[in-house]
Design an enzyme around this catalytic site. Structure first.
Site, PDB file in Angstrom:
ATOM      1  N   ASP A  13       0.819  -1.220   0.000  1.00 42.29           N
ATOM      2  CA  ASP A  13       0.000   0.000   0.000  1.00 42.29           C
ATOM      3  C   ASP A  13       0.848   1.264   0.000  1.00 42.29           C
ATOM      4  O   ASP A  13       0.463   2.279   0.577  1.00 42.29           O
ATOM      5  CB  ASP A  13      -0.961   0.023   1.212  1.00 42.29           C
ATOM      6  N   LYS A  16       1.760   2.118  -5.082  1.00 45.74           N
ATOM      7  CA  LYS A  16       2.377   1.569  -6.300  1.00 45.74           C
ATOM      8  C   LYS A  16       1.516   1.823  -7.524  1.00 45.74           C
ATOM      9  O   LYS A  16       2.027   2.036  -8.605  1.00 45.74           O
ATOM     10  CB  LYS A  16       2.605   0.057  -6.156  1.00 45.74           C
ATOM     11  N   ASN A  38      -4.926 -10.900  -3.724  1.00 50.92           N
ATOM     12  CA  ASN A  38      -4.796 -10.189  -2.441  1.00 50.92           C
ATOM     13  C   ASN A  38      -4.317  -8.759  -2.682  1.00 50.92           C
ATOM     14  O   ASN A  38      -4.440  -7.894  -1.830  1.00 50.92           O
ATOM     15  CB  ASN A  38      -3.837 -10.913  -1.482  1.00 50.92           C
ATOM     16  N   GLY A  40      -4.246  -5.019  -4.552  1.00 49.72           N
ATOM     17  CA  GLY A  40      -5.283  -4.130  -5.069  1.00 49.72           C
ATOM     18  C   GLY A  40      -4.662  -2.845  -5.556  1.00 49.72           C
ATOM     19  O   GLY A  40      -4.015  -2.153  -4.783  1.00 49.72           O
ATOM     20  N   HIS A  41      -4.792  -2.583  -6.820  1.00 51.42           N
ATOM     21  CA  HIS A  41      -4.288  -1.325  -7.367  1.00 51.42           C
ATOM     22  C   HIS A  41      -5.449  -0.524  -7.923  1.00 51.42           C
ATOM     23  O   HIS A  41      -6.210  -1.042  -8.735  1.00 51.42           O
ATOM     24  CB  HIS A  41      -3.285  -1.588  -8.499  1.00 51.42           C
ATOM     25  N   THR A  42      -5.569   0.704  -7.466  1.00 49.87           N
ATOM     26  CA  THR A  42      -6.627   1.549  -8.013  1.00 49.87           C
ATOM     27  C   THR A  42      -6.011   2.534  -8.999  1.00 49.87           C
ATOM     28  O   THR A  42      -5.048   3.217  -8.667  1.00 49.87           O
ATOM     29  CB  THR A  42      -7.323   2.330  -6.874  1.00 49.87           C
ATOM     30  N   GLN A 224       2.178  -6.222  -2.889  1.00 41.24           N
ATOM     31  CA  GLN A 224       2.516  -6.166  -1.458  1.00 41.24           C
ATOM     32  C   GLN A 224       3.830  -5.396  -1.255  1.00 41.24           C
ATOM     33  O   GLN A 224       4.160  -4.552  -2.066  1.00 41.24           O
ATOM     34  CB  GLN A 224       2.580  -7.572  -0.833  1.00 41.24           C
ATOM     35  N   THR A 414       2.997  14.008  -5.069  1.00 43.38           N
ATOM     36  CA  THR A 414       2.394  15.017  -4.198  1.00 43.38           C
ATOM     37  C   THR A 414       0.861  15.049  -4.244  1.00 43.38           C
ATOM     38  O   THR A 414       0.245  15.958  -3.688  1.00 43.38           O
ATOM     39  CB  THR A 414       2.936  16.422  -4.556  1.00 43.38           C
TER      40      THR A 414
HETATM   41  P1  IMP Z   1      -2.405 -12.936   2.562  1.00 45.67           P
HETATM   42  O1  IMP Z   1      -1.484 -12.431   1.512  1.00 45.67           O
HETATM   43  O2  IMP Z   1      -3.848 -12.798   2.209  1.00 45.67           O
HETATM   44  O3  IMP Z   1      -2.040 -14.331   2.995  1.00 45.67           O
HETATM   45  O4  IMP Z   1      -2.203 -12.014   3.865  1.00 45.67           O
HETATM   46  C1  IMP Z   1      -0.994 -12.024   4.611  1.00 45.67           C
HETATM   47  C2  IMP Z   1      -0.636 -10.630   5.115  1.00 45.67           C
HETATM   48  O5  IMP Z   1      -0.299  -9.812   3.998  1.00 45.67           O
HETATM   49  C3  IMP Z   1      -1.773  -9.906   5.835  1.00 45.67           C
HETATM   50  O6  IMP Z   1      -1.209  -9.093   6.847  1.00 45.67           O
HETATM   51  C4  IMP Z   1      -2.380  -9.021   4.751  1.00 45.67           C
HETATM   52  O7  IMP Z   1      -3.033  -7.888   5.293  1.00 45.67           O
HETATM   53  C5  IMP Z   1      -1.113  -8.636   3.990  1.00 45.67           C
HETATM   54  N1  IMP Z   1      -1.369  -8.297   2.588  1.00 45.67           N
HETATM   55  C6  IMP Z   1      -1.635  -9.126   1.568  1.00 45.67           C
HETATM   56  N2  IMP Z   1      -1.795  -8.447   0.421  1.00 45.67           N
HETATM   57  C7  IMP Z   1      -1.596  -7.154   0.714  1.00 45.67           C
HETATM   58  C8  IMP Z   1      -1.583  -5.951  -0.076  1.00 45.67           C
HETATM   59  O8  IMP Z   1      -1.770  -5.952  -1.302  1.00 45.67           O
HETATM   60  N3  IMP Z   1      -1.329  -4.804   0.605  1.00 45.67           N
HETATM   61  C9  IMP Z   1      -1.070  -4.782   1.942  1.00 45.67           C
HETATM   62  N4  IMP Z   1      -1.057  -5.879   2.705  1.00 45.67           N
HETATM   63  C10 IMP Z   1      -1.322  -7.053   2.105  1.00 45.67           C
END
Ligand code: IMP
Length: 429
Positions: A13, A16, A38, A40-42, A224, A414
């Site tokens: 987060d 990116k 898992n 997420g890019h907006t 991530q 910015t």
């Molecule tokens: P998992 O990837 O769903 O197994 O989650 C494992 C850990 O990674 C947790 O703390 C999630 O909140 C974190 N996590 C997974 N994907 C993201 C992401 O895209 N951004 C931020 N944290 C993430």
């Protein structure tokens, strides 16, 4: 010519999406190499908001090839839904501009269920996962019982692969007093969607090699952040993939000897979603202010992100681990109203000072940050596009980040708008 690898240097987060979008406009090919939906890019382009989870950011741009590499875990239904959603917004997705690795591992419903069962029964030890089945899917990959994209090509092969996976999963499910997972229904459902998935399936390593020979610009889009890396992150509070830059090579089949610029996306403060240690966390007004000014809610799960000061020690560590060439510093404007700004420059634990984060979770939870304090600038930096126009105190803070982390600042963001960026050095140059 350089290819560019973009990774997050904190817990994900870092912003990116905006940087990857800007770079993808210069790239010919955009590659995802780890993680799954898992992420997420907006992206906001010409007033339309696109929420990407599995598809690479290049998807929303014309004349780009998007690649999902072998290192990504793919929920086939989530992929089909996302493609549909993008198409409904006018995005063209076809076999020519989307390539899915035939060796990518599938996330199946029993992975998602296992993720949920574990999280619900873990009590204090829960990770706070996104509950998408990411961890269990990677476990099956390493355990050599995974179903891969190519396994959808033949019914008999799929049948025996499902047997191998379900022997394991059903033993676990029995032990956990859950219902047995039935093979036939899943097999039927998979065979039904197989053509929709297989039409994108190709040997990604081969296609990438062709693109490289033709001198195409390739952008590797990490998901991530390095502190969530399964080897180098705050284990066990991590995701189940390698999020470091070198994962771009293994997760796509692109040789590691490509001339690469590694761009580390770094937020001007720190956030984390889910459980786990966070030495500079501010469970107070400062944390609330960062959260509300920075709109710190998860793209995938809508969870409120935990917020805190910039941790120079951690970022310096992740920059070394990933061999980052330059930092894209994001969300500087979120700090605009603060009287003073703190940066963690060392830790203390049991009377000892540390210049790195020790690997054990127990220590990581107990360790205390030592801060350097900087005066705030108390004026708006929102939308500034030139270094000269930044307030002096903002410049001082930026140079301190650069000095302390020993990485060059290549750009400063910015505002969420793509044009509101101070470009110091272009990664593709
Ligand atoms: P998992 O990837 O769903 O197994 O989650 C494992 C850990 O990674 C947790 O703390 C999630 O909140 C974190 N996590 C997974 N994907 C993201 C992401 O895209 N951004 C931020 N944290 C993430």
């Amino acid at each position: 010519m350089k290819n560019v690898i973009v990774i997050g240097t904190q817990w994900g987060d870092e912003g990116k999406g905006k940087i990857v979008d800007w770079l993808s406009s210069e790239a010919d090919v955009v590659v995802r190499f780890q993680g799954g939906h898992n992420a997420g890019h907006t992206l906001v382009i010409d007033g339309i908001t696109y929420k990407l989870r599995l598809l690479p950011s290049g998807t929303v741009r014309k004349n780009k090839v998007s690649i999902i590499g072998n290192g990504v875990v793919v929920d086939p239904w989530a992929l089909i839904d996302e493609i549909k959603e993008m198409k409904s917004k006018g995005v063209e997705i076809n076999e020519n501009n989307l390539i899915l690795s035939e060796a990518a591992n599938l996330i199946l419903p029993y992975h998602k269920e296992m993720d949920e069962i574990r999280e619900d029964s873990a009590g204090k030890a829960k990770i706070g996962t996104t509950r998408r089945g990411i961890g269990p899917a990677y476990e099956d990959k390493v355990g050599r019982r995974s179903i891969r994209v190519m396994d959808l090509t033949s019914e008999s092969n799929l049948d025996s692969r499902l047997d191998a996976a379900l022997i394991h999963h059903n033993a676990l499910r029995k032990g956990l007093k859950k219902t047995i997972f039935k093979k036939d229904k899943l097999k039927k459902e998979l065979l039904k969607i197989a053509p929709e998935i297989l039409k994108f399936s190709q040997p990604v390593w081969k296609r990438l090699n062709e693109f490289k020979s033709k001198g195409k610009k390739i952008l590797f889009e990490g998901a991530q952040g390095i502190l969530l890396d399964v080897d180098h992150g705050t284990y066990p509070f991590v995701t189940s993939s390698n999020t470091v830059a070198s994962a771009a090579a293994t997760g796509s089949g692109f040789g590691s000897n490509g001339s690469n610029y590694i761009l580390g996306i770094t937020k001007a403060y720190t956030t984390r979603v889910g459980e786990g240690p966070f030495p500079t966390e501010q469970k107070n007004e400062i944390g609330n202010l960062l959260g509300s000014r920075g709109k710190e809610f998860g793209t995938v799960t809508s969870r409120k992100r935990r917020c805190g000061w910039f941790d120079g020690v951690l970022v310096r560590q992740t920059i070394k681990i990933s061999g980052v060439n330059g930092i894209a510093l994001t969300k500087l404007d979120v700090l605009d109203e603060l009287d003073e700004i703190k940066m963690c420059i060392a830790y203390k634990l049991n009377g000892k000072q540390y210049d790195y984060l020790p690997a054990g979770a127990e220590d990581q939870f107990k360790i205390e940050p030592i801060y350097e304090t900087f005066p705030g600038w108390k004026e708006s930096t929102k939308g500034i596009r030139n270094m000269e126009n930044l307030p002096n105190n903002a410049k001082k803070y930026i140079y301190a980040v650069e000095d302390f982390t020993e990485a060059k600042i290549s750009s400063i963001s910015t505002s969420p708008e793509r044009e509101d960026t101070i470009l110091v050095e272009s990664p593709f140059a």
